[in-house]
Design a protein around this motif. Structure first.
Motif, PDB file in Angstrom:
ATOM      1  N   LEU A 143       0.851  -1.190   0.000  1.00  0.00           N
ATOM      2  CA  LEU A 143       0.000   0.000   0.000  1.00  0.00           C
ATOM      3  C   LEU A 143       0.889   1.242   0.000  1.00  0.00           C
ATOM      4  CD1 LEU A 143      -3.240   0.559   0.843  1.00  0.00           C
ATOM      5  CD2 LEU A 143      -2.076   1.612   2.772  1.00  0.00           C
ATOM      6  N   PRO A 197       1.864   4.446   1.557  1.00  0.00           N
ATOM      7  CA  PRO A 197       1.560   5.022   2.878  1.00  0.00           C
ATOM      8  C   PRO A 197       0.791   6.323   2.745  1.00  0.00           C
ATOM      9  CG  PRO A 197       3.897   4.448   2.698  1.00  0.00           C
ATOM     10  CD  PRO A 197       3.309   4.283   1.335  1.00  0.00           C
ATOM     11  N   THR A 223      -2.201   7.997   8.149  1.00  0.00           N
ATOM     12  CA  THR A 223      -1.544   7.011   9.015  1.00  0.00           C
ATOM     13  C   THR A 223      -0.480   7.669   9.900  1.00  0.00           C
ATOM     14  OG1 THR A 223      -2.024   5.390   7.297  1.00  0.00           O
ATOM     15  CG2 THR A 223      -0.425   4.731   8.947  1.00  0.00           C
ATOM     16  N   GLY A 234       0.667  -6.049   9.910  1.00  0.00           N
ATOM     17  CA  GLY A 234       0.375  -5.645   8.528  1.00  0.00           C
ATOM     18  C   GLY A 234       1.227  -4.445   8.160  1.00  0.00           C
ATOM     19  N   THR A 235       2.534  -4.651   8.173  1.00  0.00           N
ATOM     20  CA  THR A 235       3.464  -3.514   8.091  1.00  0.00           C
ATOM     21  C   THR A 235       3.595  -2.936   6.686  1.00  0.00           C
ATOM     22  OG1 THR A 235       5.597  -2.775   8.962  1.00  0.00           O
ATOM     23  CG2 THR A 235       5.622  -4.821   7.696  1.00  0.00           C
ATOM     24  N   GLY A 236       3.249  -3.700   5.639  1.00  0.00           N
ATOM     25  CA  GLY A 236       3.328  -3.171   4.265  1.00  0.00           C
ATOM     26  C   GLY A 236       4.735  -2.684   3.942  1.00  0.00           C
ATOM     27  N   ASP A 242       3.666  -9.218   8.379  1.00  0.00           N
ATOM     28  CA  ASP A 242       2.750  -9.090   7.236  1.00  0.00           C
ATOM     29  C   ASP A 242       2.462 -10.493   6.719  1.00  0.00           C
ATOM     30  OD1 ASP A 242       2.034  -6.314   5.492  1.00  0.00           O
ATOM     31  OD2 ASP A 242       1.559  -8.222   4.511  1.00  0.00           O
ATOM     32  N   ALA A 243       1.310 -10.651   6.075  1.00  0.00           N
ATOM     33  CA  ALA A 243       0.987 -11.937   5.463  1.00  0.00           C
ATOM     34  C   ALA A 243       1.578 -12.022   4.057  1.00  0.00           C
ATOM     35  CB  ALA A 243      -0.524 -12.130   5.415  1.00  0.00           C
ATOM     36  N   GLY A 283       3.159 -13.885   8.377  1.00  0.00           N
ATOM     37  CA  GLY A 283       2.036 -14.720   8.791  1.00  0.00           C
ATOM     38  C   GLY A 283       0.775 -13.925   9.036  1.00  0.00           C
ATOM     39  N   ASP A 284      -0.255 -14.690   9.412  1.00  0.00           N
ATOM     40  CA  ASP A 284      -1.604 -14.163   9.584  1.00  0.00           C
ATOM     41  C   ASP A 284      -1.712 -13.488  10.963  1.00  0.00           C
ATOM     42  OD1 ASP A 284      -4.336 -13.785   9.189  1.00  0.00           O
ATOM     43  OD2 ASP A 284      -4.834 -15.756  10.011  1.00  0.00           O
ATOM     44  N   TRP A 285      -1.814 -12.172  10.988  1.00  0.00           N
ATOM     45  CA  TRP A 285      -1.920 -11.376  12.219  1.00  0.00           C
ATOM     46  C   TRP A 285      -1.056 -11.958  13.352  1.00  0.00           C
ATOM     47  CZ3 TRP A 285      -2.914  -7.425   9.812  1.00  0.00           C
ATOM     48  CH2 TRP A 285      -3.984  -7.289   8.943  1.00  0.00           C
ATOM     49  N   ASN A 317      -2.561  -0.663  10.885  1.00  0.00           N
ATOM     50  CA  ASN A 317      -3.422  -0.065   9.870  1.00  0.00           C
ATOM     51  C   ASN A 317      -3.845  -1.226   8.978  1.00  0.00           C
ATOM     52  OD1 ASN A 317      -4.664   1.373   7.845  1.00  0.00           O
ATOM     53  ND2 ASN A 317      -2.756   2.101   6.919  1.00  0.00           N
ATOM     54  N   MET A 368      -5.225  -7.339  -0.855  1.00  0.00           N
ATOM     55  CA  MET A 368      -5.133  -7.805   0.538  1.00  0.00           C
ATOM     56  C   MET A 368      -4.742  -6.674   1.488  1.00  0.00           C
ATOM     57  SD  MET A 368      -1.708 -10.164   0.697  1.00  0.00           S
ATOM     58  CE  MET A 368      -1.844 -10.533   2.433  1.00  0.00           C
ATOM     59  N   ALA A 369      -4.290  -5.555   0.945  1.00  0.00           N
ATOM     60  CA  ALA A 369      -3.987  -4.399   1.785  1.00  0.00           C
ATOM     61  C   ALA A 369      -5.224  -3.531   1.999  1.00  0.00           C
ATOM     62  CB  ALA A 369      -2.876  -3.564   1.152  1.00  0.00           C
TER      63      ALA A 369
HETATM   64  C1  LIG Z   1      -3.679  -1.093   4.810  1.00  0.00           C
HETATM   65  S1  LIG Z   1      -2.173  -1.955   4.536  1.00  0.00           S
HETATM   66  C2  LIG Z   1      -1.131  -1.094   5.697  1.00  0.00           C
HETATM   67  C3  LIG Z   1       0.319  -1.068   5.317  1.00  0.00           C
HETATM   68  C4  LIG Z   1       1.173  -0.151   6.200  1.00  0.00           C
HETATM   69  N1  LIG Z   1       1.090  -0.556   7.597  1.00  0.00           N
HETATM   70  C5  LIG Z   1       0.737   1.287   6.061  1.00  0.00           C
HETATM   71  O1  LIG Z   1       0.087   1.798   6.977  1.00  0.00           O
HETATM   72  O2  LIG Z   1       1.045   1.902   5.043  1.00  0.00           O
HETATM   73  C6  LIG Z   1      -2.537  -3.476   5.348  1.00  0.00           C
HETATM   74  C7  LIG Z   1      -1.411  -4.490   5.366  1.00  0.00           C
HETATM   75  O3  LIG Z   1      -1.899  -5.664   6.041  1.00  0.00           O
HETATM   76  C8  LIG Z   1      -1.405  -6.806   5.392  1.00  0.00           C
HETATM   77  N2  LIG Z   1      -2.310  -7.930   5.682  1.00  0.00           N
HETATM   78  C9  LIG Z   1      -3.498  -8.223   5.089  1.00  0.00           C
HETATM   79  N3  LIG Z   1      -4.026  -9.321   5.651  1.00  0.00           N
HETATM   80  C10 LIG Z   1      -3.166  -9.735   6.607  1.00  0.00           C
HETATM   81  C11 LIG Z   1      -3.165 -10.806   7.537  1.00  0.00           C
HETATM   82  N4  LIG Z   1      -4.175 -11.707   7.585  1.00  0.00           N
HETATM   83  N5  LIG Z   1      -2.124 -10.931   8.390  1.00  0.00           N
HETATM   84  C12 LIG Z   1      -1.098 -10.027   8.353  1.00  0.00           C
HETATM   85  N6  LIG Z   1      -1.044  -8.986   7.495  1.00  0.00           N
HETATM   86  C13 LIG Z   1      -2.064  -8.839   6.633  1.00  0.00           C
HETATM   87  C14 LIG Z   1      -1.357  -6.424   3.926  1.00  0.00           C
HETATM   88  O4  LIG Z   1      -0.458  -7.249   3.199  1.00  0.00           O
HETATM   89  C15 LIG Z   1      -0.921  -4.956   4.002  1.00  0.00           C
HETATM   90  O5  LIG Z   1       0.472  -4.839   3.933  1.00  0.00           O
END
Ligand SMILES: C[S@@+](CC[C@H](N)C(=O)[O-])C[C@H]1O[C@@H](n2cnc3c(N)ncnc32)[C@H](O)[C@@H]1O
Length: 295
Positions: free
Chosen positions: A92, A94, A98, A121-123, A144-145, A170-172, A189, A211-212
């Motif tokens: 995503l 930034p 945020t 979800g650090t992107g 991040d996933a 991984g997932d959250w 975020n 997914m973001a």
């Molecule tokens: C809205 S973006 C935010 C990115 C960054 N933190 C920012 O604020 O610019 C959401 C992030 O969550 C990640 N994400 C989505 N589903 C996820 C999950 N189940 N577990 C971990 N991360 C996930 C996405 O890959 C994406 O990088």
């Protein structure tokens, strides 16, 4: 290598800007990027014929911009909280909103020494890296996933000198080791658009990773999951801070309340829109003195 002499009819640098059909600021940024020339140089040489080697590259970028591709993907970077983050289509872009999440985190950590932070979800790493740069004493874990996103984030951390962040795929919360020590602060975020949100057809959002952006039928799935699992990963008295959509403040407060958080509040962004909801994991009622750190 010097440029060949311009052929008759070669447009000037200024003509490239005015004829491309883009807002001036976008056009200027793309021309700086395509030419490698600084703004001052382009201003001083606006009437000169443009370099032939730049014209095609600039026109190709301008066409992509007209089709809605985010400027940040074309320039390959975005400024966030005064730092320059490289971005690709894996992450995503930034957003300025945020920065409010980062500010709320810094404020709550002001009195905590060597805080432990988790960014879910650090992107691009925008939140985790900014916090690590501004609080060099912090222990930061970022997840991040998407492995592609984590690669972008790790590259940004290296470039910005934010060493010492631990990266987890991984997932959250499942990305964390079971014996990970508790955190003082969990920030995220997460994606928060509903799967049928009309904004998803905006040209800009079409280029960003789904997914973001998308989280279930109502956009609240990730927020609910994070709120429910955060108490198990926070120390007593620790904080959860979540960015969300401008109309999701009440739903986010409800999620935090149902998950047992206290001191719940929602912060607004510069436009006065509800944007970040935070809550505190209660101190253990039986033995409040077991909580650590200053809150
Ligand atoms: C809205 S973006 C935010 C990115 C960054 N933190 C920012 O604020 O610019 C959401 C992030 O969550 C990640 N994400 C989505 N589903 C996820 C999950 N189940 N577990 C971990 N991360 C996930 C996405 O890959 C994406 O990088």
């Amino acid at each position: 290598m010097s440029e060949p002499a311009p052929s008759p009819g070669t447009p000037s640098w200024d003509a490239l800007l005015t004829q491309c059909g883009l807002p001036r600021l976008d056009a200027r940024a793309l021309l700086e990027h395509a030419s490698g020339k600084r703004r001052e140089w382009l201003l001083a040489h606006g009437d000169d014929p443009a370099a032939a080697s730049v014209i095609d590259a600039f026109n190709a970028l301008a066409e992509r911009r007209r089709a809605g591709e985010p400027l940040a993907y074309l320039l390959r970077f975005r400024e966030f909280h005064g730092l320059r983050f490289v971005v690709s289509r894996d992450v995503l872009v930034p957003r300025p909103e945020t920065e409010g999440l980062v500010d709320a985190a810094l404020e709550h950590l002001a009195d905590t020494v060597r805080p432990r932070l988790l960014d879910l979800g650090t992107g691009s790493g925008a939140v985790a890296i900014t916090l690590a740069v501004l609080r060099p004493d912090a222990q930061v874990v970022a997840t991040d996933a998407s492995s592609h996103a984590l690669t972008v984030a790790q590259d940004n951390a290296r470039a910005l000198g934010a060493t010492g962040i631990t990266w987890r795929l991984g997932d959250w919360f499942a990305a964390l080791a079971p014996d990970e020590p508790p955190f003082d602060l969990v920030v995220s975020n997460p994606p928060y658009l509903a799967c049928d949100d009309p904004h998803l057809s905006d040209p800009a959002l079409r280029h960003e990773p789904q997914m973001a952006l998308v989280s279930g039928a109502h956009g609240m799935e990730a927020i609910g999951t994070i709120a429910n699992h955060a108490p198990a990963r926070l120390r007593a008295g620790g904080w959860l801070m979540l960015e969300h959509g401008a109309t999701q403040g009440a739903a986010a407060r409800d999620c935090l309340q149902r998950a047992g958080f206290t001191a719940i509040e929602t912060r607004t962004d510069l436009q006065g829109l509800e944007r970040v909801t935070l809550g505190r994991r209660p101190l253990a009622p039986d033995n409040p003195s077991r909580s650590q750190g200053v809150v």
